[in-house]
Design a protein around this motif. Structure first.
Motif, PDB file in Angstrom:
ATOM      1  N   ILE A 146      14.487  14.876   5.628  1.00 32.20           N
ATOM      2  CA  ILE A 146      15.163  13.585   5.801  1.00 32.20           C
ATOM      3  C   ILE A 146      14.398  12.674   6.748  1.00 32.20           C
ATOM      4  CG2 ILE A 146      17.252  12.448   6.653  1.00 32.20           C
ATOM      5  CD1 ILE A 146      17.583  13.829   3.963  1.00 32.20           C
ATOM      6  N   TRP A 147      13.901  13.215   7.864  1.00 31.63           N
ATOM      7  CA  TRP A 147      13.178  12.379   8.834  1.00 31.63           C
ATOM      8  C   TRP A 147      11.907  11.813   8.206  1.00 31.63           C
ATOM      9  CZ3 TRP A 147       8.501  11.766  11.149  1.00 31.63           C
ATOM     10  CH2 TRP A 147       8.457  10.960  12.286  1.00 31.63           C
ATOM     11  N   ILE A 148      11.171  12.636   7.483  1.00 29.66           N
ATOM     12  CA  ILE A 148       9.953  12.156   6.823  1.00 29.66           C
ATOM     13  C   ILE A 148      10.298  11.089   5.794  1.00 29.66           C
ATOM     14  CG2 ILE A 148       8.166  12.836   5.160  1.00 29.66           C
ATOM     15  CD1 ILE A 148       7.751  15.371   6.750  1.00 29.66           C
ATOM     16  N   LYS A 149      11.364  11.318   5.040  1.00 32.33           N
ATOM     17  CA  LYS A 149      11.767  10.337   4.029  1.00 32.33           C
ATOM     18  C   LYS A 149      12.113   9.000   4.672  1.00 32.33           C
ATOM     19  CE  LYS A 149      15.033   9.569   0.241  1.00 32.33           C
ATOM     20  NZ  LYS A 149      15.368   8.189   0.690  1.00 32.33           N
ATOM     21  N   GLN A 150      12.937   9.022   5.712  1.00 29.69           N
ATOM     22  CA  GLN A 150      13.412   7.783   6.318  1.00 29.69           C
ATOM     23  C   GLN A 150      12.318   7.058   7.108  1.00 29.69           C
ATOM     24  OE1 GLN A 150      16.789   9.077   8.639  1.00 29.69           O
ATOM     25  NE2 GLN A 150      18.183   9.001   6.884  1.00 29.69           N
ATOM     26  N   ASN A 151      11.449   7.801   7.785  1.00 29.06           N
ATOM     27  CA  ASN A 151      10.482   7.190   8.684  1.00 29.06           C
ATOM     28  C   ASN A 151       9.096   6.978   8.084  1.00 29.06           C
ATOM     29  OD1 ASN A 151      11.768   7.069  11.620  1.00 29.06           O
ATOM     30  ND2 ASN A 151      12.474   8.948  10.619  1.00 29.06           N
ATOM     31  N   LEU A 152       8.819   7.635   6.979  1.00 30.90           N
ATOM     32  CA  LEU A 152       7.489   7.508   6.385  1.00 30.90           C
ATOM     33  C   LEU A 152       7.546   7.130   4.905  1.00 30.90           C
ATOM     34  CD1 LEU A 152       5.800  10.573   8.138  1.00 30.90           C
ATOM     35  CD2 LEU A 152       5.495   8.151   8.694  1.00 30.90           C
ATOM     36  N   LEU A 153       8.134   7.973   4.082  1.00 28.56           N
ATOM     37  CA  LEU A 153       8.131   7.720   2.646  1.00 28.56           C
ATOM     38  C   LEU A 153       8.886   6.449   2.274  1.00 28.56           C
ATOM     39  CD1 LEU A 153       8.678  11.380   1.345  1.00 28.56           C
ATOM     40  CD2 LEU A 153       6.531  10.092   1.474  1.00 28.56           C
ATOM     41  N   ASP A 154       9.994   6.178   2.943  1.00 22.99           N
ATOM     42  CA  ASP A 154      10.757   4.947   2.665  1.00 22.99           C
ATOM     43  C   ASP A 154      10.090   3.704   3.255  1.00 22.99           C
ATOM     44  OD1 ASP A 154      12.565   6.470   1.336  1.00 22.99           O
ATOM     45  OD2 ASP A 154      14.176   6.309   2.816  1.00 22.99           O
ATOM     46  N   LYS A 155       9.040   3.916   4.039  1.00 24.92           N
ATOM     47  CA  LYS A 155       8.307   2.791   4.637  1.00 24.92           C
ATOM     48  C   LYS A 155       6.905   2.676   4.036  1.00 24.92           C
ATOM     49  CE  LYS A 155      10.971   2.837   8.909  1.00 24.92           C
ATOM     50  NZ  LYS A 155      10.964   2.926  10.386  1.00 24.92           N
ATOM     51  N   ASP A 156       6.828   2.999   2.763  1.00 24.92           N
ATOM     52  CA  ASP A 156       5.621   2.796   1.942  1.00 24.92           C
ATOM     53  C   ASP A 156       4.461   3.739   2.244  1.00 24.92           C
ATOM     54  OD1 ASP A 156       6.844   0.749   0.511  1.00 24.92           O
ATOM     55  OD2 ASP A 156       6.276  -0.753   1.997  1.00 24.92           O
ATOM     56  N   TYR A 157       4.703   4.819   2.967  1.00 32.04           N
ATOM     57  CA  TYR A 157       3.685   5.856   3.090  1.00 32.04           C
ATOM     58  C   TYR A 157       3.698   6.676   1.803  1.00 32.04           C
ATOM     59  CZ  TYR A 157       2.809   5.329   8.140  1.00 32.04           C
ATOM     60  OH  TYR A 157       2.447   4.868   9.380  1.00 32.04           O
TER      61      TYR A 157
END
Length: 248
Positions: free
Chosen positions: A93-104
């Protein structure tokens, strides 16, 4: 000087073994080419001919090994049960919210969740063309120094550990240069010796941009990532990260 092979390459009790014992990583282990290391007399002759002086710790390093390269990354579908093991991070969840959902992209996240240490062989350390290829020849001028006065010691994509070369002498103090990619141009004085740098690299397990975390602590862009996922990647190791501002 620490025993490089024992600390980084030994099959029984080294960083290579700790990486191998992680259920989430793939790596070829440390490359040292210790059988090609320079003899003391051979190194002294090279230094004399090139009118170059090295700190004792750097001399001892190159008398043990030719280079030190260690890289690891998260497993993927090419490995046994790789999809399931990779999913621990890919679905976090943290990776999704902080990285993947921010165009990483996931590949970019995989790079952040990797580890590297790349100490070059001695001939490259003092080779102008190698220094230019790393970008550090010109980068020195961006921080008010003479071109070529910063010798790259540990190369990474956006942050390079280096030592100052003054009047033919390599000064035993590590600096971290940022200024590639979107990183701001800055020369961070790490205030540590070459031997201490290797010790810290071992403690951090060469987690990507560990040296930037050491310099900036919780202001480093990868601080939270390292803090959260170090114990996930290395559950079999008791973290020793207080010098990076990380406690559990």
């Amino acid at each position: 000087m620490i025993n490089i092979s024992k600390k980084f390459r030994d099959r029984k009790c080294s960083l290579s073994k700790e990486v191998y014992d992680s259920n989430y990583l793939t790596s070829s282990g440390a490359i040292t080419r210790s059988n090609e290391a320079l003899e003391e007399e051979q190194l002294e002759n090279i230094l004399k001919q090139s009118e170059f002086s090295l700190p004792i710790s750097v001399k001892k390093f190159y008398q043990q090994v030719t280079e030190l390269s260690l890289n690891w990354e998260i497993v993927n579908e090419r490995h046994r049960n790789g999809i399931e093991r990779e999913a621990i991070f890919k679905r976090d969840i943290w990776i999704k919210q902080n990285l993947l959902d921010k165009d990483y992209s996931w590949e970019a996240v995989r790079i952040l969740l990797s580890g590297s240490l790349n100490i070059p062989e001695f001939k490259n350390l003092i080779d102008i063309e190698f220094i230019k290829a790393t970008g550090m020849y010109a980068a020195a001028t961006k921080v008010g120094l003479t071109a070529g006065s910063l010798l790259p010691l540990d190369t990474n994509e956006f942050a390079i550990a280096c030592m100052k070369h003054e009047d033919g002498e390599l000064i035993d103090n590590i600096y971290l240069y940022t200024g590639f990619g979107e990183f701001p141009v800055k020369l961070h004085d790490m205030g540590i010796t070459f031997e201490k740098y290797l010790d810290l690299a071992y403690k951090a397990k060469c987690f990507n941009y560990w040296n930037l975390v050491y310099c900036l602590r919780d202001k480093a862009p990868n601080y939270e990532l390292m803090k959260r996922f170090f114990p996930v990647i290395f559950p079999h190791i008791e973290p020793d990260l207080e010098e990076f501002g990380i406690t559990y």
